[in-house]
Design a protein around this motif. Sequence first.
Motif, PDB file in Angstrom:
ATOM      1  N   ILE A   1       8.401 -25.377  13.923  1.00 12.88           N
ATOM      2  CA  ILE A   1       7.030 -25.500  13.428  1.00 12.88           C
ATOM      3  C   ILE A   1       7.010 -25.995  11.987  1.00 12.88           C
ATOM      4  N   GLY A   2       8.175 -26.376  11.479  1.00 10.86           N
ATOM      5  CA  GLY A   2       8.235 -26.849  10.108  1.00 10.86           C
ATOM      6  C   GLY A   2       8.211 -25.696   9.124  1.00 10.86           C
ATOM      7  N   THR A   3       8.101 -26.019   7.860  1.00 12.42           N
ATOM      8  CA  THR A   3       8.070 -25.008   6.807  1.00 12.42           C
ATOM      9  C   THR A   3       6.628 -24.583   6.599  1.00 12.42           C
ATOM     10  N   GLN A   4       6.322 -23.382   7.026  1.00 16.66           N
ATOM     11  CA  GLN A   4       4.969 -22.862   6.944  1.00 16.66           C
ATOM     12  C   GLN A   4       4.816 -21.937   5.740  1.00 16.66           C
ATOM     13  N   LYS A   5       3.626 -21.900   5.158  1.00 21.86           N
ATOM     14  CA  LYS A   5       3.332 -20.999   4.052  1.00 21.86           C
ATOM     15  C   LYS A   5       3.147 -19.591   4.600  1.00 21.86           C
ATOM     16  N   ILE A   6       3.783 -18.627   3.950  1.00 25.12           N
ATOM     17  CA  ILE A   6       3.658 -17.218   4.304  1.00 25.12           C
ATOM     18  C   ILE A   6       3.194 -16.491   3.049  1.00 25.12           C
ATOM     19  N   GLU A   7       2.105 -15.741   3.167  1.00 23.62           N
ATOM     20  CA  GLU A   7       1.547 -15.075   1.998  1.00 23.62           C
ATOM     21  C   GLU A   7       1.259 -13.609   2.303  1.00 23.62           C
ATOM     22  N   THR A   8       1.694 -12.720   1.384  1.00 22.54           N
ATOM     23  CA  THR A   8       1.371 -11.303   1.451  1.00 22.54           C
ATOM     24  C   THR A   8       0.690 -10.928   0.147  1.00 22.54           C
ATOM     25  N   ASN A   9       0.385  -9.658  -0.040  1.00 19.92           N
ATOM     26  CA  ASN A   9      -0.239  -9.212  -1.286  1.00 19.92           C
ATOM     27  C   ASN A   9       0.666  -9.415  -2.497  1.00 19.92           C
ATOM     28  N   ARG A  10       1.978  -9.399  -2.278  1.00 18.29           N
ATOM     29  CA  ARG A  10       2.916  -9.468  -3.399  1.00 18.29           C
ATOM     30  C   ARG A  10       3.795 -10.707  -3.427  1.00 18.29           C
ATOM     31  N   LEU A  11       3.713 -11.548  -2.407  1.00 21.98           N
ATOM     32  CA  LEU A  11       4.657 -12.651  -2.298  1.00 21.98           C
ATOM     33  C   LEU A  11       4.030 -13.856  -1.617  1.00 21.98           C
ATOM     34  N   ILE A  12       4.370 -15.032  -2.117  1.00 24.94           N
ATOM     35  CA  ILE A  12       3.982 -16.274  -1.459  1.00 24.94           C
ATOM     36  C   ILE A  12       5.251 -17.091  -1.242  1.00 24.94           C
ATOM     37  N   LEU A  13       5.549 -17.406   0.009  1.00 32.93           N
ATOM     38  CA  LEU A  13       6.642 -18.312   0.342  1.00 32.93           C
ATOM     39  C   LEU A  13       6.002 -19.612   0.781  1.00 32.93           C
ATOM     40  N   ARG A  14       6.412 -20.705   0.151  1.00 32.30           N
ATOM     41  CA  ARG A  14       5.806 -22.003   0.437  1.00 32.30           C
ATOM     42  C   ARG A  14       6.856 -23.081   0.296  1.00 32.30           C
ATOM     43  N   ARG A  15       6.483 -24.290   0.683  1.00 33.96           N
ATOM     44  CA  ARG A  15       7.361 -25.435   0.498  1.00 33.96           C
ATOM     45  C   ARG A  15       7.642 -25.648  -0.989  1.00 33.96           C
ATOM     46  N   PHE A  16       8.812 -26.219  -1.267  1.00 33.79           N
ATOM     47  CA  PHE A  16       9.084 -26.668  -2.622  1.00 33.79           C
ATOM     48  C   PHE A  16       8.056 -27.709  -3.036  1.00 33.79           C
ATOM     49  N   GLN A  17       7.813 -27.783  -4.328  1.00 38.41           N
ATOM     50  CA  GLN A  17       7.054 -28.871  -4.939  1.00 38.41           C
ATOM     51  C   GLN A  17       7.935 -29.416  -6.051  1.00 38.41           C
ATOM     52  N   ILE A  18       7.853 -30.715  -6.323  1.00 39.95           N
ATOM     53  CA  ILE A  18       8.756 -31.324  -7.319  1.00 39.95           C
ATOM     54  C   ILE A  18       8.622 -30.644  -8.685  1.00 39.95           C
TER      55      ILE A  18
END
Length: 72
Positions: free
Chosen positions: A4-21
């Motif tokens: 499904i590719g790299t999906q954004k995952i967000e919780t109250n304390r953490l955000i996992l997302r794709r790299f940005q330059i």
Amino acid sequence: MNGIGTQKIETNRLILRRFQIGDYAKVYKNWTSDSMTTRYLSWDTHENEEITKKYIQSKLNLYDKEFFLIGL
């Protein structure tokens, strides 16, 4: 396996997302320049931010692939 590719995952304390330059300076400071952090990785500690910037760009180029996992 269907990717499904790299999906954004967000919780109250953490955000996992794709790299940005623009992440390269923080990635270098907090991860790729630290020899204790990179000790058991398959690549050497980065000596400068430019190496980290190129690393991130290489990962960004792979995001367009149908299925992508960092580090595999």
